[in-house]
Design an enzyme around this catalytic site. Sequence first.
Site, short mmCIF file in Angstrom:
data_model
loop_
_atom_site.label_atom_id
_atom_site.label_comp_id
_atom_site.label_asym_id
_atom_site.label_seq_id
_atom_site.Cartn_x
_atom_site.Cartn_y
_atom_site.Cartn_z
N LYS A 22 0.84 -1.21 0.00
CA LYS A 22 0.00 0.00 0.00
C LYS A 22 0.87 1.25 0.00
CE LYS A 22 -1.86 1.78 3.89
NZ LYS A 22 -1.49 3.21 3.96
N ASN A 23 1.82 1.30 0.92
CA ASN A 23 2.63 2.52 1.03
C ASN A 23 3.60 2.66 -0.15
OD1 ASN A 23 1.27 3.00 3.34
ND2 ASN A 23 2.99 2.65 4.74
N CYS A 116 -5.86 12.79 11.92
CA CYS A 116 -6.40 11.48 11.56
C CYS A 116 -6.40 10.62 12.80
CB CYS A 116 -5.56 10.83 10.48
SG CYS A 116 -4.05 10.15 11.09
N ARG A 121 -1.29 14.93 12.25
CA ARG A 121 -0.23 14.58 11.29
C ARG A 121 0.06 15.82 10.46
NH1 ARG A 121 -1.63 8.51 9.21
NH2 ARG A 121 0.43 8.55 8.27
N ILE A 123 1.78 18.74 8.07
CA ILE A 123 2.46 18.64 6.77
C ILE A 123 3.43 19.81 6.59
CG2 ILE A 123 0.69 17.27 5.59
CD1 ILE A 123 -0.22 19.92 4.25
N ASP A 305 4.04 0.86 12.04
CA ASP A 305 2.87 0.17 11.49
C ASP A 305 2.80 -1.30 11.92
OD1 ASP A 305 2.22 2.51 10.24
OD2 ASP A 305 2.71 1.85 8.21
N ARG A 397 -8.62 -0.60 4.02
CA ARG A 397 -7.73 0.40 3.43
C ARG A 397 -6.39 -0.23 3.03
NH1 ARG A 397 -5.96 4.36 7.26
NH2 ARG A 397 -4.56 4.72 5.52
C1 UD1 Z 1 4.02 7.07 6.26
C2 UD1 Z 1 3.19 5.84 6.04
C3 UD1 Z 1 2.60 5.34 7.34
C4 UD1 Z 1 3.71 5.13 8.37
C5 UD1 Z 1 4.57 6.38 8.50
C6 UD1 Z 1 5.78 6.18 9.40
C7 UD1 Z 1 2.36 6.07 3.78
C8 UD1 Z 1 1.19 6.29 2.89
N1 UD1 Z 1 2.13 6.13 5.09
O1 UD1 Z 1 3.14 8.08 6.74
O2 UD1 Z 1 1.92 4.11 7.11
O3 UD1 Z 1 3.13 4.85 9.62
O4 UD1 Z 1 5.06 6.78 7.20
O5 UD1 Z 1 6.53 5.12 8.94
O6 UD1 Z 1 3.46 5.81 3.33
N2 UD1 Z 1 5.66 14.96 10.54
C9 UD1 Z 1 5.71 16.30 10.84
N3 UD1 Z 1 5.60 17.20 9.82
C10 UD1 Z 1 5.46 16.81 8.51
C11 UD1 Z 1 5.41 15.42 8.22
C12 UD1 Z 1 5.51 14.52 9.27
O7 UD1 Z 1 5.83 16.69 11.99
O8 UD1 Z 1 5.37 17.67 7.63
C13 UD1 Z 1 5.79 13.97 11.64
C14 UD1 Z 1 4.55 13.08 11.79
O9 UD1 Z 1 3.57 13.71 12.58
C15 UD1 Z 1 5.14 11.85 12.44
C16 UD1 Z 1 6.53 11.76 11.81
O10 UD1 Z 1 6.82 13.06 11.28
O11 UD1 Z 1 5.28 12.06 13.81
C17 UD1 Z 1 6.68 10.74 10.72
O12 UD1 Z 1 5.63 10.89 9.79
P1 UD1 Z 1 5.83 10.53 8.25
O13 UD1 Z 1 7.07 9.75 8.05
O14 UD1 Z 1 5.67 11.79 7.47
O15 UD1 Z 1 4.58 9.60 8.01
P2 UD1 Z 1 3.61 9.60 6.77
O16 UD1 Z 1 4.37 9.89 5.50
O17 UD1 Z 1 2.41 10.42 7.07
#
Ligand code: UD1
Length: 438
Positions: A22-23, A116, A121, A123, A305, A397
Site C-alpha cells: 500500500k505505502n 487522523c 499529522r 504537513i 505500522d 484500506r
Molecule cells: C508514512 C506511512 C505510514 C507510516 C509512517 C511512518 C504512507 C502512505 N504512510 O506516513 O503508514 O506509519 O510513514 O513510517 O506511506 N511529521 C511532521 N511534519 C510533517 C510530516 C511529518 O511533523 O510535515 C511527523 C509526523 O507527525 C510523524 C513523523 O513526522 O510524527 C513521521 O511521519 P511521516 O514519516 O511523514 O509519516 P507519513 O508519510 O504520514
Amino acid sequence: MQELFVEGGNRLHGELTIQGSKNGVLPVLAATIVCAGECRIENCPRLRDVDASIAILRHLGCCTRWDGGALLVDTTHMDKNEVPDALMREMRSSVIFLGAILARRGEAALSYPGGCELGPRPIDMHLAALRALGAEITERGGTLRCRARVLKGTEIVLPLPSVGATENAILAACGAEGVTTVYNAAREPEIAELQDFLNAMGADVRGAGGSIVTVAGKRALHGGTHRVIADRIVAATYLCAAAACGGEVRLLGVDPVALSTVTAALYEAGCRVESEADAVALQSAGSLRAIPPVRTAPYPGFPTDAQPALMAALLRSAGSTVFIENIFENRYRHVGELARLGADIRVAGRVAVVSGVGALHGASVRCTDLRGGAALVLAGLQAEGTTRISELEHIDRGYESIERKLALLGAKIGRREETLWQEQDETEDAEGEGFPSS
Ligand code: UD1
C-alpha cells in the site's frame, strides 16, 4: 456494514503470496501524473486507498483501467490542478499528490488534510520542501494553493526523515530546473520504489534508501511500467498471526531484509525464522515469551505500522513487554478494544506495557484504525470463543481480503453483513454457515 467473525484456537499452516505494498503503490500512483503518458502498475493491490487514488487520478482527467492484477493509468489528458475536499478526506496520504501536480502543472490546490486516527499529522515539512523549490503556498478556508512559475532545484534539509515529505520533495523536484538534494531523507524501501518508478519514466533520481537523495529535474519523461513490491507490513501481520497461534507459515515474494526488525523480535519471542532470497518462513509452538523493549523508529528501525500486530502476538506471552511509540502520538487506540478480549495492557503516554495473560476470550470489538484493526483480528484468532469485529473500512484500506488470506492458512474467520449476523444470532448456532472449512 460488514463484520468479521473469528473463532479462535486454530494453528496456522501454509504458504501465502504477499500482496503489493500500500505505502509503495500510493506514491507511485501519484507519480504517474509527473509524465504525460501511459503507465502500467503491476501487482497493484486492490485496496480502498488505491480506489481513493484512482478517484483522484480520474478527477484530474486521467484514465485508469484494471488489466488483471495491473492498473493502467493514462495521464496524457490530465487537465485539472485541484483535488476536492471529499476526495482528500478519503485518504490522508492524498497529500503526496501535491508535489506531483505541482511538478506537472506548476499549480496545485487541495484541501488541508486534517488530523487522523493516529493523532495530528502535520504537513509543515512537505510545505517547507515545496517552498524551498520556489512554490508560493497560501492557505485559506482549509484550502492550500501552491503556485510556482518555475521550480528551481535546491538543497532541502528535512528536520525529521518524514516518508511523505521525502516523497513530495522528490516528486516536485522532478519538475524543477537543475539538481535538488534532499538531506535526512526517509530511508524506507517505499522511497526506493518511488525512485525506481520515476527512473523507469526517464527521471534521474539517485540515492533513495539512503539519507541523501538527489533529483536532476526537468528531464523528458514518458510512461513507464512498474511492479509494486510486496507489502512488508502485511507480511509482518501474518508472521505475528502465526507466531501467536502456533504453526508454520511461509510468506512468498517478500524482502527478508525489510522485515528483519520484526522477524528479530519474533525470534526473541521464541519462534524459528528462516529467510530465503524472497521468502520468510516462521515456525511457532504458539507459546511466546516476553521480549526486550520494542521502540518504533524510522526505517531501518522497528516500524510503527507493525507495532499493533506485534503487541497482539504477545498478549498471551510469558512475562511483560514494553512498547515505546516514537512516531505517532495516538497509536494505542486499539488497546481499549484488546482489553475487551481480556488483554492486560497499561498505557502511559508513549509507553505501553503488555503483560501476558493465560487466555483471551471472544468479544465484540471495533476497528479504531488500519493497523489497530489488524491487531484485533490477531487477538480474535487466539481467543476462546467468537470475536466479532466491526468498522472494517479501516482494515480494507490496507489489507486485501484479510479473512480469505487467514482462512487459507487454516484460521476460522469469515465476513458477513452485520444485519445477517444478528439474524443468525437469533436463529442458529454461530458454528456453520459462513465459516470456511479449515
Ligand atoms: C508514512 C506511512 C505510514 C507510516 C509512517 C511512518 C504512507 C502512505 N504512510 O506516513 O503508514 O506509519 O510513514 O513510517 O506511506 N511529521 C511532521 N511534519 C510533517 C510530516 C511529518 O511533523 O510535515 C511527523 C509526523 O507527525 C510523524 C513523523 O513526522 O510524527 C513521521 O511521519 P511521516 O514519516 O511523514 O509519516 P507519513 O508519510 O504520514
